[in-house]
Design an enzyme around this catalytic site. Structure first.
Site, PDB file in Angstrom:
ATOM      1  N   HIS A 288       0.759  -3.383  -4.919  1.00 18.92           N
ATOM      2  CA  HIS A 288      -0.177  -2.851  -3.689  1.00 18.92           C
ATOM      3  C   HIS A 288      -0.296  -4.387  -2.822  1.00 18.92           C
ATOM      4  CE1 HIS A 288      -3.388  -0.998  -1.553  1.00 18.92           C
ATOM      5  NE2 HIS A 288      -3.509  -2.288  -1.102  1.00 18.92           N
TER       6      HIS A 288
ATOM      7  N   GLU B 221      -3.291  -5.237  -9.339  1.00 19.59           N
ATOM      8  CA  GLU B 221      -2.176  -4.367  -8.985  1.00 19.59           C
ATOM      9  C   GLU B 221      -1.319  -4.980  -8.378  1.00 19.59           C
ATOM     10  OE1 GLU B 221      -3.550  -1.150  -6.071  1.00 19.59           O
ATOM     11  OE2 GLU B 221      -4.937  -0.383  -7.810  1.00 19.59           O
TER      12      GLU B 221
ATOM     13  N   ASP C 236       1.978   0.557  -1.359  1.00 18.36           N
ATOM     14  CA  ASP C 236       2.419   0.604  -2.984  1.00 18.36           C
ATOM     15  C   ASP C 236       4.011   0.568  -3.154  1.00 18.36           C
ATOM     16  OD1 ASP C 236      -0.455   0.387  -3.544  1.00 18.36           O
ATOM     17  OD2 ASP C 236      -0.315   2.527  -4.124  1.00 18.36           O
TER      18      ASP C 236
ATOM     19  N   SER D 103     -10.276   3.154   1.169  1.00 19.89           N
ATOM     20  CA  SER D 103      -8.992   3.033   0.732  1.00 19.89           C
ATOM     21  C   SER D 103      -8.328   2.215   1.840  1.00 19.89           C
ATOM     22  CB  SER D 103      -8.173   4.211   0.541  1.00 19.89           C
ATOM     23  OG  SER D 103      -6.942   3.946   0.185  1.00 19.89           O
TER      24      SER D 103
END
Length: 280
Positions: free
Chosen positions: A250, A247, A204, A195
């Protein structure tokens, strides 16, 4: 034997001797390209032809001689064979210099992978379990500046997920696997150690879900995040490169100069660095 015949034989012997010595030169002293047989490639065939000439086993045309003289000293000899062999083996250029590195320069320091000096975490490159202890100071400062600028434009931005430890990511990932299955989870959640949030460089913003896509905030981030050193880490249409779904929330801090270069290139980070992202 007639005198004329002796002269012919003597001349032929002289030519042969010159060939064997590798000093016969009917071409200008200029470095050749190594393509002795003129097929557009430099390979073992060119080495074989050059070696046969140096050993006096065959003749070469003026054009072939010029190509075989890769060091440009006006003769074809063992030095040229050595350089051709090193080139074909991928060890050196024809001029004798070492090959410049091709592709990205990948270094691993204390279990952390850097590609061309940039810390990288994705499906191919993981972090040690004990890496990270929060957002980096540079990342937090850059976000604060971006947040203030967005506020001036009537946009509210907040961190909904910042740093995540290895253990927390493990809990999160396996909860998704239990809920949706591993194949589905792997499209939107990183396995522990893989991650970006563990780097302290990823954030995020507002709402980490697909409902954030297309919002005013998402559009503002896409248009302005590079000005503050961030990139959209998982852009739309790059799912097969990044390994993750689009995303819009992100972002990853890489610094202003690099963020602008990557964003303007239209490439995702994997494409820009020339690396892959899949679980090995």
């Amino acid at each position: 034997m007639k005198k004329g015949t002796k002269l012919i034989i003597s001349a032929a012997a002289a030519v042969t001797a010159a060939v064997i010595a590798g000093t016969m030169c009917a071409f200008a002293a200029k470095a050749g390209n190594g393509d002795v047989n003129g097929d557009g490639k430099v390979n073992i065939t060119d080495i074989t032809l050059t070696a046969a000439f140096v050993k006096g086993k065959r003749m070469l045309s003026d054009k072939a001689l010029a190509a075989a003289d890769v060091n440009g000293d006006g003769s074809v000899n063992n030095t040229d064979i050595t350089r051709l062999a090193a080139f074909v083996k991928g060890k050196r250029n024809l001029d004798g210099s070492e090959f410049a590195p091709t592709g990205p320069v990948i270094e691993v320091k204390n279990g952390v992978t850097y590609v061309d000096g940039i810390l990288v975490v994705n499906k191919s490159y993981a972090l040690p379990q004990n890496y990270g202890n929060g957002l980096t100071a540079e990342t937090q400062k850059a976000f604060n500046n971006m947040q203030a600028a967005a506020w001036n434009d009537g946009i509210s931005l907040n961190i909904c997920s910042g740093f995540r430890s290895y253990s927390y990511q493990s809990q999160l990932y396996w909860s998704y696997v239990n809920r949706d299955g591993q194949w589905a989870a792997d499209t939107y959640s990183a396995r522990p150690g893989h991650s970006e949030h563990q780097t302290g460089l990823a954030i995020d913003i507002n709402n980490a879900s697909t409902s954030f896509n297309g919002t005013r905030e998402a559009k503002w981030i896409a248009a302005h995040c590079a000005d503050y050193g961030f990139i959209l880490r998982y852009p739309y249409g790059k799912e097969d490169k990044t390994g993750f779904m689009y995303e819009s929330w992100h972002v990853r801090y890489v610094g202003k100069d690099l963020a602008r270069k990557i964003t303007d290139s239209g490439l995702c980070l994997e494409e820009y660095l020339g690396i892959d992202s899949y679980y090995h």
